[in-house]
Design an enzyme around this catalytic site. Structure first.
Site, PDB file in Angstrom:
ATOM      1  N   GLU A  34       0.818  -1.216   0.000  1.00 43.40           N
ATOM      2  CA  GLU A  34       0.000   0.000   0.000  1.00 43.40           C
ATOM      3  C   GLU A  34       0.852   1.266   0.000  1.00 43.40           C
ATOM      4  O   GLU A  34       0.399   2.315  -0.437  1.00 43.40           O
ATOM      5  CB  GLU A  34      -0.938   0.011   1.224  1.00 43.40           C
ATOM      6  CG  GLU A  34      -2.388  -0.184   0.837  1.00 43.40           C
ATOM      7  CD  GLU A  34      -3.370  -0.110   2.007  1.00 43.40           C
ATOM      8  OE1 GLU A  34      -2.954   0.159   3.143  1.00 43.40           O
ATOM      9  OE2 GLU A  34      -4.555  -0.334   1.774  1.00 43.40           O
TER      10      GLU A  34
ATOM     11  N   HIS B 101       8.646 -26.796  -0.282  1.00 39.87           N
ATOM     12  CA  HIS B 101       8.000 -27.899  -0.997  1.00 39.87           C
ATOM     13  C   HIS B 101       6.867 -27.401  -1.879  1.00 39.87           C
ATOM     14  O   HIS B 101       6.070 -28.189  -2.381  1.00 39.87           O
ATOM     15  CB  HIS B 101       7.500 -28.936   0.010  1.00 39.87           C
ATOM     16  CG  HIS B 101       8.618 -29.513   0.806  1.00 39.87           C
ATOM     17  ND1 HIS B 101       9.247 -30.695   0.496  1.00 39.87           N
ATOM     18  CD2 HIS B 101       9.282 -29.024   1.894  1.00 39.87           C
ATOM     19  CE1 HIS B 101      10.215 -30.922   1.367  1.00 39.87           C
ATOM     20  NE2 HIS B 101      10.274 -29.922   2.216  1.00 39.87           N
TER      21      HIS B 101
ATOM     22  N   LYS C 271     -13.352   1.627  -3.006  1.00 43.64           N
ATOM     23  CA  LYS C 271     -14.376   1.899  -1.980  1.00 43.64           C
ATOM     24  C   LYS C 271     -15.499   2.750  -2.574  1.00 43.64           C
ATOM     25  O   LYS C 271     -16.681   2.479  -2.375  1.00 43.64           O
ATOM     26  CB  LYS C 271     -13.757   2.648  -0.790  1.00 43.64           C
ATOM     27  CG  LYS C 271     -12.952   1.786   0.161  1.00 43.64           C
ATOM     28  CD  LYS C 271     -12.560   2.615   1.384  1.00 43.64           C
ATOM     29  CE  LYS C 271     -11.598   1.916   2.289  1.00 43.64           C
ATOM     30  NZ  LYS C 271     -11.043   2.768   3.340  1.00 43.64           N
TER      31      LYS C 271
HETATM   32  O1  PA5 Z   1      -3.217   1.487   5.802  1.00 45.27           O
HETATM   33  C1  PA5 Z   1      -4.311   1.961   5.660  1.00 45.27           C
HETATM   34  O2  PA5 Z   1      -4.534   3.185   5.796  1.00 45.27           O
HETATM   35  C2  PA5 Z   1      -5.509   1.092   5.321  1.00 45.27           C
HETATM   36  O3  PA5 Z   1      -5.133  -0.226   5.154  1.00 45.27           O
HETATM   37  C3  PA5 Z   1      -6.543   1.157   6.420  1.00 45.27           C
HETATM   38  O4  PA5 Z   1      -5.970   0.764   7.625  1.00 45.27           O
HETATM   39  C4  PA5 Z   1      -7.752   0.292   6.116  1.00 45.27           C
HETATM   40  O5  PA5 Z   1      -8.300   0.634   4.884  1.00 45.27           O
HETATM   41  C5  PA5 Z   1      -8.822   0.461   7.205  1.00 45.27           C
HETATM   42  O6  PA5 Z   1      -9.178   1.809   7.320  1.00 45.27           O
HETATM   43  P1  PA5 Z   1      -9.933   2.373   8.575  1.00 45.27           P
HETATM   44  O7  PA5 Z   1      -9.074   2.227   9.766  1.00 45.27           O
HETATM   45  O8  PA5 Z   1     -10.203   3.787   8.241  1.00 45.27           O
HETATM   46  O9  PA5 Z   1     -11.201   1.561   8.723  1.00 45.27           O
END
Ligand code: PA5
Length: 415
Positions: free
Chosen positions: A264, A285, A405
Site C-alpha cells: 500500500e 515444498h 471503496k
Molecule cells: O493502511 C491503511 O490506511 C488502510 O489499510 C486502512 O488501515 C484500512 O483501509 C482500514 O481503514 P480504517 O481504519 O479507516 O477503517
C-alpha cells in the site's frame, strides 16, 4: 550489497527528516512518544476486559487489524490459559467467517474493540452492527455499552460520532498516524494488552530500533542499507519482487502485515516492488522450485531469530529403520538452522540476492518476543517509508484503495 551500491547517507538523512516532517509521519514518535498516562489507561481498560471477558473481538481491516493479528499469532497469545483471547472480525465481507465468530461467542463472555481510523470502512462497520446486536441481545443495552471499546479518529467519522453519542470507552488514533503505520498506537497496544502481551517491551524494541538504526551513525545502519539496497535491486537489476522468508510458521500474519505495509505504501504511479512471502521449510515444498529456478526478477529477505530454548529433539530408536539415525539427539532448532543455511546457499547459487535480518532477544524463550517484534515493526515501517520516497511516491496515502471503496458504495446505492 553496501559495497556494491553507492549509498548516499546525506540523502538518507534528508529522507528521514522528510518523513518526520510529513503530516502523516507521527508514527515515528510512537516508540517513545506514548505518554505514561496513556499507557496506564490502556492497561487499566485491558485489565477490566480481562476480568469480564473470555474473548475480545477485534473488528477492523487492513492497518486497523493486521498488526495486532501479526503480533498475537507470532507470540502465540491464543494458547495462553489466563488471559482474554482475541477473535478477529470485520476483515472481510464473508458471512460464514462472521458466523464462526458468533458461534465461538455462544455462552461465553465477550467485549468488542472496533478499530477504524476513518470510521466509515464498510467491512468493520457491518461486522460491528452484527456483533453489537449479539452483545445487546446477551447483556442488554446498558451493559453492552460498557463492553464496547472504540479506537478511532480523535475528531471525525461515523464511529467517532457514535462513540461520543453512546459514551463508549474510546482510544484515539493520532491524526498523523495512518492505518498501516499504527500498530504501536492504541490500535495494536490495547487489544494486545488484553491478550496478555507486554506492550512496554514492544515499544522498547521499537525504540531500540529507532535509536540504533536511525540515530547519529547512519553508515552503520542495517535499516538504511536495506532500504537503499532493495531500491537498487529494483531500479538497476530488474528485481521487481521481494519475498519475505522465515522458518517460523507463527509469522504467517506478520508476513501479511509486511505485505500490506509495502504494497500500500510503494505500489503507486506504476512503481513499486511487489511484496510476496513464504514460510519455510513448508514452502520449500511448494515455492522452493520457483525460488531456485524460476524468473530471476526476485530477491529474498530472511528473518532470523535466536533459537528456541527448549526445542524438541529427534528421539533415539533401537532399530532405526527410517534412515534418521544421523539425526538422533539433534534438536529441531539445530536442524532448522541448517535448513536456513542450506537454503541461503542454494538460492545464492540460483542467482538470488538475499538479505538476512537477524534479531536476538537472549531472554526470549523462542527468539520471537515483544522486543524482537517491536524492533522489526519499526525497522520495516521506516525502511518502507524511505524506500517509497526513493521510488518517488507518497508512503502514506492509498488512492487506489479509495477508488474501489467509492465504486462499491455507488454500486450498493449509497448516496
Ligand atoms: O493502511 C491503511 O490506511 C488502510 O489499510 C486502512 O488501515 C484500512 O483501509 C482500514 O481503514 P480504517 O481504519 O479507516 O477503517
Amino acid at each position: 550489497m553496501k559495497d556494491v551500491i553507492d549509498l548516499d547517507y546525506d540523502l538518507a538523512a534528508e529522507l528521514i527528516e522528510d518523513i518526520k516532517d510529513d503530516p502523516m509521519g507521527d508514527w515515528f514518535d510512537l516508540p517513545d512518544g506514548t505518554s505514561p498516562e496513556e499507557l496506564e489507561n490502556i492497561k487499566r481498560v485491558a485489565k477490566r476486559v480481562q476480568e469480564t471477558s473470555d474473548f475480545l473481538v477485534v473488528i477492523g481491516i487492513g492497518g486497523s487489524y493486521l498488526g495486532t493479528r501479526a503480533i498475537y499469532e507470532a507470540l502465540d497469545l491464543g494458547s495462553s490459559e489466563t488471559k482474554c483471547k482475541l477473535l478477529f472480525a470485520g476483515n472481510s465481507m464473508n458471512s460464514r467467517e462472521l458466523k464462526k465468530v458468533l458461534k465461538t461467542l455462544e455462552n461465553r463472555d465477550f467485549s468488542l474493540n472496533v478499530v477504524s481510523k476513518s470510521g466509515t470502512t464498510l467491512e468493520p462497520a457491518i461486522a460491528f452492527r452484527i456483533l453489537k446486536k449479539a452483545l445487546i441481545d446477551k447483556y442488554g443495552e446498558a451493559e453492552a455499552k460498557k463492553r464496547i471499546i472504540t479506537t478511532t479518529d480523535p475528531e471525525y467519522g461515523a464511529l467517532h460520532d457514535e462513540a461520543k453519542a453512546n459514551d463508549y470507552e474510546t482510544f484515539e488514533i493520532p491524526l498523523g498516524v495512518g492505518g498501516r503505520y499504527s500498530v504501536l498506537s492504541p490500535v495494536g497496544l490495547f487489544p494486545l494488552a488484553c491478550a496478555g502481551a507486554n506492550i512496554d517491551k514492544l515499544l522498547e524494541g521499537a525504540k531500540h530500533c529507532k535509536d540504533n538504526q536511525l540515530g547519529e551513525n547512519l553508515e552503520e545502519s542495517m535499516l538504511v542499507s536495506y532500504a537503499f539496497s532493495r531500491f537498487y535491486l529494483y531500479d538497476e537489476c530488474g528485481c521487481d519482487t521481494e519475498v519475505l522468508a522465515s522458518f517460523e510458521p507463527s509469522l504467517l500474519y506478520f508476513n501479511e502485515w509486511w505485505k500490506q505495509l509495502f504494497g500500500e505504501s510503494e505500489g503507486k504511479n506504476g512503481q513499486g516492488i511487489f511484496p510476496a512471502s513464504v514460510i519455510y521449510s513448508t514452502d520449500l515444498h511448494s515455492m522452493g522450485q520457483y525460488m531456485q529456478d524460476g524468473r530471476r526478477n526476485i530477491f529474498e529477505t530472511f528473518l532470523k531469530f535466536s533459537p528456541e530454548k527448549n526445542p524438541l529433539t529427534v528421539p533415539k530408536e533401537k532399530e532405526a529403520k527410517d534412515g534418521l539415525g544421523y539425526l538422533e539427539g539433534k534438536t529441531l532448532a539445530e536442524i532448522s538452522e541448517k535448513a536456513l543455511e542450506a537454503t541461503l546457499k542454494a538460492h545464492d547459487s540460483g542467482g538470488i540476492s538475499t538479505f538476512v535480518i537477524e534479531v536476538n532477544d537472549p531472554e526470549a524463550e523462542n527468539g520471537i518476543s515483544e522486543l524482537t517484534l517491536g524492533f522489526l515493526i519499526f525497522f520495516f515501517e521506516a525502511a518502507c517509508a524511505i524506500s517509497s520516497l526513493l521510488h518517488g511516491v507518497d508512503p502514506f496515502d492509498q488512492p487506489g484503495v479509495e477508488k474501489y471503496k467509492k465504486e462499491m458504495s455507488r454500486l450498493l446505492g449509497k448516496e
